[in-house]
Design a protein around this motif. Structure first.
Motif, short mmCIF file in Angstrom:
data_model
loop_
_atom_site.label_atom_id
_atom_site.label_comp_id
_atom_site.label_asym_id
_atom_site.label_seq_id
_atom_site.Cartn_x
_atom_site.Cartn_y
_atom_site.Cartn_z
N ALA A 6 1.50 0.67 2.10
CA ALA A 6 1.20 2.09 2.73
C ALA A 6 1.58 2.96 2.32
O ALA A 6 2.32 3.94 1.86
N GLN A 7 1.71 2.88 1.08
CA GLN A 7 1.77 3.84 -1.08
C GLN A 7 1.25 5.11 -0.36
O GLN A 7 -0.54 5.06 0.06
N LYS A 54 5.67 7.56 -1.88
CA LYS A 54 5.39 8.12 -0.61
C LYS A 54 5.61 9.83 -0.62
O LYS A 54 6.30 10.62 -1.51
N SER A 102 -2.33 6.82 2.06
CA SER A 102 -2.60 5.30 2.30
C SER A 102 -3.69 5.24 3.30
O SER A 102 -3.69 3.61 3.11
#
Length: 217
Positions: free
Chosen positions: A21-22, A36, A72
């Motif tokens: 999810a970065q 993030k 992401s």
């Protein structure tokens, strides 16, 4: 046993999902930041940078330092714009190859050889400078001159004259080697790494030589 396998799988997913999810920030200097993306202003991005060991560092990134942002979901947005007034002379595709060259040089080019060479030349310069050629002379029999102090400068200049080779094993994609902009970006960062290693190594070598001389006396 099934419950244990399920827990192991769940734990693995929990460890993998945060990294998936970065956001990825590709800087203009070739470095890549993962973390993030937060609030955005006209000139800045708020960014939580994930450091090694899991620590998070909050920072403000100036937009002109960023080439692109990949979210992401893997969607890339290129922020770079061709603007000769800002010194951005390359097109987006040309600059992309240039940045890729910088990135691969950061990740794959090693300048350890110049570090070792600098140490060897620096130490040898002090060794030879203190050698007395008289019949009862030898190493460390003569007071050193200021000559070795100039060695780090000479070694660094010499390292800068020799262009670093861009080998295919350095490239993330061999097809990049056909781009002059990729080569230029790679050599830019490789040269900086080479100069730093040559300077550091020669300073260490000269310093070690003077230390050995002091101990010998």
């Amino acid at each position: 046993m099934k419950r244990i396998n399920f827990l192991i799988t769940l734990l693995a997913l929990l460890m993998v999902l945060p990294s998936m999810a970065q956001d990825k920030i590709q800087l203009m200097n070739g470095k890549v930041l993962r973390g993030k993306l937060g609030a955005e202003t006209e000139d800045y991005f708020k960014f939580d940078y994930y450091k090694k060991g899991g620590k998070v560092k909050s920072m403000e990134l100036v937009k002109y330092r960023i080439f692109s942002h990949t979210n992401s979901a893997g969607e890339e947005t290129i922020l770079y714009k061709r603007d000769t007034l800002m010194g951005n002379f390359y097109s987006k595709n040309e600059m992309k190859m240039f940045v890729f060259g910088e990135r691969d040089a950061y990740n794959n080019y090693k300048s350890n050889g110049w570090l070792v060479t600098g140490i060897g030349l620096g130490f040898t310069s002090v060794l030879m400078d203190t050698y007395d050629f008289e019949p009862n002379g030898g190493f460390f029999k003569r007071t050193p001159s200021i000559f070795p102090i100039a060695v780090p400068l000479v070694v660094t200049i010499g390292a800068g004259v020799i262009k670093p080779k861009v080998r295919k094993e350095f490239a993330a994609d061999v097809s990049f080697l056909s781009s002059e902009y990729y080569i230029e970006g790679f050599q830019k960062i490789a040269k900086v790494k080479k100069l730093k290693s040559a300077l550091l190594g020669s300073v260490i070598g000269v310093g070690s030589g003077f230390l050995v001389y002091a101990l010998a006396k």
